[in-house]
Scaffold this active site. Structure first.
Site, PDB file in Angstrom:
ATOM      1  N   SER A 141      -8.681  -1.095  -2.003  1.00  9.62           N
ATOM      2  CA  SER A 141      -7.400  -0.644  -2.273  1.00  9.62           C
ATOM      3  C   SER A 141      -7.424   0.953  -2.642  1.00  9.62           C
ATOM      4  O   SER A 141      -8.401   1.217  -3.364  1.00  9.62           O
ATOM      5  CB  SER A 141      -6.463  -1.500  -3.024  1.00  9.62           C
ATOM      6  N   TYR A 154      -5.447  -5.084 -11.648  1.00 13.26           N
ATOM      7  CA  TYR A 154      -5.579  -4.949 -10.144  1.00 13.26           C
ATOM      8  C   TYR A 154      -6.472  -3.612  -9.917  1.00 13.26           C
ATOM      9  O   TYR A 154      -7.155  -3.641  -9.243  1.00 13.26           O
ATOM     10  CB  TYR A 154      -4.045  -4.722  -9.541  1.00 13.26           C
TER      11      TYR A 154
END
Length: 269
Positions: A141, A154
């Site tokens: 990501s 995350y």
């Protein structure tokens, strides 16, 4: 449908969003596809598109024994894959001051980071021994490029994944196996549905899947989706850290586990 050079693929996180779109593209292109995920109805619907070329598996991707059993069954029935896409992932806000969130970080690391290695490991030796071209794809990501307030777990999991894929890529240079790092920005999936902040460059999963597969087929080792958001992120990272942080602190934070708009984290205790 994207023409595919891949004939035997394994896709984790195939239940929805990007994973489901990838599975549909590969099935439509004629590939044999192992559909790995936790939501049986969604997986069965995909398998029904080509039941003679698909199999459904429901392991926890952080469970080494379960992934090895899945891999052994798939290779016995359909042969050695030439594409493994480790797409399974979870997201959620994080607050270090909250003791309960430490379990969130642990589970996120288990799925987003360990789960990628656990997905690759059972196939790697067979792929290497085949001598044929193969690709290992890890879905990271843009959040792994820089830490963001309220999203530490995350971001850490995706930053760790990017570093792991760099290491694996270097190790496999002498072989016919390539390693690809995917850095999506914002995509319209259940993981972003509860976000309360601006999501520039929001992509549809189908478009992202087509671009991803085309990029891997072309041999691109680093794929940003969409590319313009990668340039925006790089530009912001050129700012002084204090100014960058001030900009991010002005945005609403991602909901923590249990808050309105949060997404489910399987196996969270």
């Amino acid at each position: 449908m994207t023409p595919s050079i891949f004939h035997n693929a394994v896709v984790t996180g195939a239940c929805g969003g990007l994973g489901q779109a990838l599975a549909r593209e590969l099935i439509g292109a004629g590939a044999r596809v192992a559909l790995v995920g936790l939501q049986r109805p969604a997986l069965d619907a995909l398998a029904a598109l080509a039941p003679e070329r698909c199999a459904v598996y429901q392991p926890d991707v952080s469970d080494t024994t379960a992934l090895q059993a899945m891999a052994a069954d798939w290779m016995e029935r359909f042969g050695v894959p030439d594409l493994v896409i480790a797409n399974a992932g979870v997201a959620g806000g994080f607050d270090t001051a909250q003791a309960s969130d430490l379990a969130v970080m642990r589970r996120m690391l288990e799925i987003n980071l360990l789960g990628v290695a656990t997905s690759f490991q059972p196939f790697l030796e067979a792929m290497r021994a085949s001598g044929q071209r193969g690709a290992l794809v890890g879905v990271a990501s843009l959040a792994g490029w820089r830490g963001m307030p309220g999203n530490g777990a995350y971001c850490a999991s995706k930053a760790g994944l990017i570093a792991y894929l760099q290491s694996l890529r270097a190790e496999l240079r002498p072989t016919a196996i390539t390693v690809h790092t995917i850095s999506p920005g914002y995509m319209r999936t259940v993981l972003t549905a509860g976000n309360r902040f601006a999501m520039p460059g929001l992509m549809e999963a189908d478009e992202a899947a087509r671009r991803l597969l085309a990029g891997v087929a072309a041999g691109n080792e680093h794929i940003v989706l969409p590319r313009r958001i990668g340039w925006l992120s790089r530009t912001l990272n050129l700012l002084p850290a204090r100014l960058h942080d001030r900009i991010l602190l002005g945005q609403p934070r991602k909901p923590r586990a249990g808050e309105p708009g949060s997404t489910d984290i399987p196996g969270l205790k």
